[in-house]
Design an enzyme around this catalytic site. Structure first.
Site, PDB file in Angstrom:
ATOM      1  N   SER A 182     -31.999 -40.602 -15.137  1.00  0.00           N
ATOM      2  CA  SER A 182     -33.335 -40.127 -15.523  1.00  0.00           C
ATOM      3  C   SER A 182     -34.156 -41.197 -16.211  1.00  0.00           C
ATOM      4  CB  SER A 182     -33.218 -38.903 -16.435  1.00  0.00           C
ATOM      5  OG  SER A 182     -32.484 -39.208 -17.606  1.00  0.00           O
ATOM      6  N   HIS A 212     -33.809 -39.958 -24.240  1.00  0.00           N
ATOM      7  CA  HIS A 212     -34.790 -40.551 -23.336  1.00  0.00           C
ATOM      8  C   HIS A 212     -35.827 -41.367 -24.114  1.00  0.00           C
ATOM      9  CE1 HIS A 212     -33.209 -37.007 -21.125  1.00  0.00           C
ATOM     10  NE2 HIS A 212     -33.191 -37.886 -20.129  1.00  0.00           N
ATOM     11  N   ASP A 258     -36.272 -37.653 -27.430  1.00  0.00           N
ATOM     12  CA  ASP A 258     -35.390 -36.543 -27.786  1.00  0.00           C
ATOM     13  C   ASP A 258     -34.027 -37.032 -28.259  1.00  0.00           C
ATOM     14  OD1 ASP A 258     -34.387 -37.546 -25.453  1.00  0.00           O
ATOM     15  OD2 ASP A 258     -34.560 -35.709 -24.285  1.00  0.00           O
TER      16      ASP A 258
END
Length: 253
Positions: A26, A203, A200
């Site tokens: 991600s 990320h 968070d």
């Protein structure tokens, strides 16, 4: 007047654009979002190199190694990949606790998978210096605990454990003689408030995206410095016979 238009178009030699492929989880998938590290690199490389995002959220090295040949298929025409650069950013998901078995990959297997990924990329004809192994960033544990509680996840990550996977990334890069960026170490050593560079806890925040783009560009700029601007400027095109300028580039550029 420009004549024989169809003939000229049909005989035109395709332009093979250089590529920068962002491969990983991600952290790479989000790279082309507004202000993302990939978007920042694309802006620097506009008209010189395609920036291609192949980030796959939630993937670990086991998954990534399996799908890589489908993303960058093997070819006997290795010269096609001479102007391809690939970033490999994995480890954040591999380094979760075994309490999350869908993503956790043991450290030894992670290192083996990363070696396999790098070896495969080199077999495609990509120069080793143009393979950039990036370690996962550090984990901000307090932020991640809050995120887990909010989403109902198990608290399954520790910064020190992520650091072991980051070290494995650097070992693989050193052994394979590829380029590398130790993001885990760099952020914690150069940024007194590195926790703010994570949204968070896991990320990258906008500041983190910018930091990675700048650090990576320091590596990439020498590798990509010789890439020309593709096709001539509009005011350098022979407007009476544009085919003379546009169908013979780069010879006439």
């Amino acid at each position: 007047m420009w004549r024989n238009t169809d003939r000229n178009i049909k005989s035109a030699v395709p332009i093979v654009w250089p590529r920068l492929v962002l491969f990983g989880d991600s952290l790479s998938q989000h790279a082309l979002e507004e202000g993302g590290w990939g978007s920042r690199l694309a802006e620097k490389l506009v008209r010189r190199c395609d920036v291609v995002c192949r980030g796959l959220s939630g993937y670990n090295s086991r998954f990534a190694r399996l799908v890589l040949p489908r993303i960058l298929p093997y070819t006997n025409k290795k010269e096609e990949n001479e102007n391809t650069t690939v970033t490999v950013l994995l480890g954040s998901n591999d380094s979760v606790s075994p309490v999350s078995p869908q993503q956790h990959v043991p450290l030894a297997e992670f290192e083996e998978n990363l070696q396999g990924i790098v070896s495969y990329l080199a077999s495609l004809g990509i120069q080793k210096k143009n393979i950039v192994v990036i370690s996962p960033p550090p984990l901000c544990e307090p932020k991640w605990v809050v995120e887990c509680k909010k989403c109902g996840y198990n608290v399954d990550r520790q910064n020190a454990f992520t650091g072991k996977y980051a070290a494995a990334c650097m070992r693989v890069a050193a052994q394979a003689q590829t380029s590398s960026l130790d993001l885990w170490t760099l952020m914690q050593h150069e940024l007194h408030n590195w926790q703010d560079y994570l949204s968070d806890g896991l990320h990258l925040s906008p500041a983190g995206q910018r930091f990675l783009a700048e650090a990576l560009w320091t590596l990439l700029e020498p590798l990509l410095a010789d890439l020309p601007s593709i096709l001539p400027r509009w005011d350098a095109v022979n407007h009476e016979r544009p085919e003379d300028s546009l169908l013979t580039w780069p010879q006439s550029d």
